[in-house]
Design an enzyme around this catalytic site. Structure first.
Site, PDB file in Angstrom:
ATOM      1  N   PHE A  15       1.012  -1.414   0.082  1.00 27.78           N
ATOM      2  CA  PHE A  15       0.360  -0.015  -0.230  1.00 27.78           C
ATOM      3  C   PHE A  15       0.926   0.988   0.481  1.00 27.78           C
ATOM      4  O   PHE A  15       0.469   2.447  -0.450  1.00 27.78           O
ATOM      5  CB  PHE A  15      -1.214   0.276   1.033  1.00 27.78           C
ATOM      6  CG  PHE A  15       0.145   0.009   2.444  1.00 27.78           C
ATOM      7  CD1 PHE A  15      -0.264   1.408   3.152  1.00 27.78           C
ATOM      8  CD2 PHE A  15      -0.056  -0.885   3.450  1.00 27.78           C
ATOM      9  CE1 PHE A  15       0.800   1.533   4.616  1.00 27.78           C
ATOM     10  CE2 PHE A  15       0.587  -0.396   4.629  1.00 27.78           C
ATOM     11  CZ  PHE A  15       0.803   0.475   5.245  1.00 27.78           C
ATOM     12  N   LYS A  16       2.145   0.950  -0.089  1.00 28.48           N
ATOM     13  CA  LYS A  16       2.678   2.489   0.272  1.00 28.48           C
ATOM     14  C   LYS A  16       3.293   2.731  -0.451  1.00 28.48           C
ATOM     15  O   LYS A  16       4.303   4.024  -1.261  1.00 28.48           O
ATOM     16  CB  LYS A  16       4.436   1.925   1.450  1.00 28.48           C
ATOM     17  CG  LYS A  16       2.891   1.713   2.994  1.00 28.48           C
ATOM     18  CD  LYS A  16       4.741   1.931   3.857  1.00 28.48           C
ATOM     19  CE  LYS A  16       4.053   1.696   5.314  1.00 28.48           C
ATOM     20  NZ  LYS A  16       4.518   2.069   6.382  1.00 28.48           N
ATOM     21  N   ASP A  17       2.912   1.901  -1.801  1.00 30.03           N
ATOM     22  CA  ASP A  17       3.573   2.720  -3.414  1.00 30.03           C
ATOM     23  C   ASP A  17       2.842   4.173  -4.106  1.00 30.03           C
ATOM     24  O   ASP A  17       3.540   4.694  -4.553  1.00 30.03           O
ATOM     25  CB  ASP A  17       2.828   1.128  -4.288  1.00 30.03           C
ATOM     26  CG  ASP A  17       4.189   0.379  -4.094  1.00 30.03           C
ATOM     27  OD1 ASP A  17       5.010   0.699  -3.731  1.00 30.03           O
ATOM     28  OD2 ASP A  17       3.527  -1.089  -4.737  1.00 30.03           O
TER      29      ASP A  17
END
Length: 239
Positions: A15-17
């Site tokens: 999700f940190k992309d």
């Protein structure tokens, strides 16, 4: 009226992309106020799994930056470890730490607090350093100003703190709900007011949430204490 955001469709399936694809490009395009074109930015971070690969991929070969990621040996998934250790790039480094995520995170904090190292890096010209609401508006699920609730799986209190900042900035947030796994220190703290790190550490199928000291919680406590920095420093030292 429940909606689930799929934030795992980026290049590293983390999700940190969402943030780490654009942040390095912002930083690479930023020139110092004094015009020092040789200034370099060194990213030092600890990861419990997701952050590491997303950060390495985002900063790989980004001009004027370098990144070192520390992760707890044997405490991230095999896929995450392989993702990190096989990352290509002339400016990326990965280091396994014996211990759990809290040990790796504490080591990074000590690096940031090392004045001698900071001076040495400065001499070498180094500087150490959501759209959900809009989508609901676009789909006409809600109207401008309608309050929404966010339920966030969390370990280090990062994403949900971002939601709290969004609320402070005016986003109509009704509730922010913290979801924990078996390492439920945040649940215990928010329901009892007691934060105790002297407890068993459980290794679960969600290593990104296997954390006993949630760094970002310190930032929220700063606001909860009317910005009393001395009190917060004392409490965190006691912890």
């Amino acid at each position: 009226d429940d909606y689930v955001m799929e934030l795992f469709n980026g290049p590293t399936s983390a999700f940190k992309d969402v943030a780490l694809q654009i942040l390095p490009r912002f930083m690479a395009r930023t020139t110092p106020a004094d015009g020092d074109a040789d200034e370099k930015i060194m990213i030092v971070t600890a990861t419990s799994g997701d952050t590491g690969k997303a950060a390495l991929a985002g900063f790989a070969d980004a001009a004027g930056t370098g990144i070192t990621v520390f992760y707890p040996e044997g405490k991230v998934s095999q896929v995450q470890e392989l993702q990190m250790t096989t990352q290509s790039g002339s400016n990326v480094n990965v280091c396994a730490v014996k211990g759990n995520f809290d040990d790796a995170q504490s080591a990074v904090k000590r690096i940031f607090g090392d004045k001698e190292l900071a001076e040495r890096l400065a001499d070498d010209s180094h500087v150490v350093l959501s759209s959900a609401y809009a989508q609901l508006l676009e789909r006409q699920v809600i109207n401008v100003g309608d309050e929404v609730e966010f339920v966030v799986p969390t370990g280090n209190f990062g994403d949900i703190l971002a939601g709290y900042y969004a609320k402070l900035l005016g986003l109509p947030v009704k509730h922010l709900v913290v979801a924990s796994d078996k390492n439920n220190v945040l649940f215990d703290f928010l329901t009892s007011g007691t934060y105790n790190r002297q407890r068993p550490f459980f290794q679960t199928i969600s290593p990104s949430m296997d954390i006993l000291i949630s760094s970002n919680l310190e930032r929220m406590l700063y606001y909860m204490s009317d910005k009393d920095t001395r009190l917060i420093a004392m409490l965190m030292n006691d912890l």
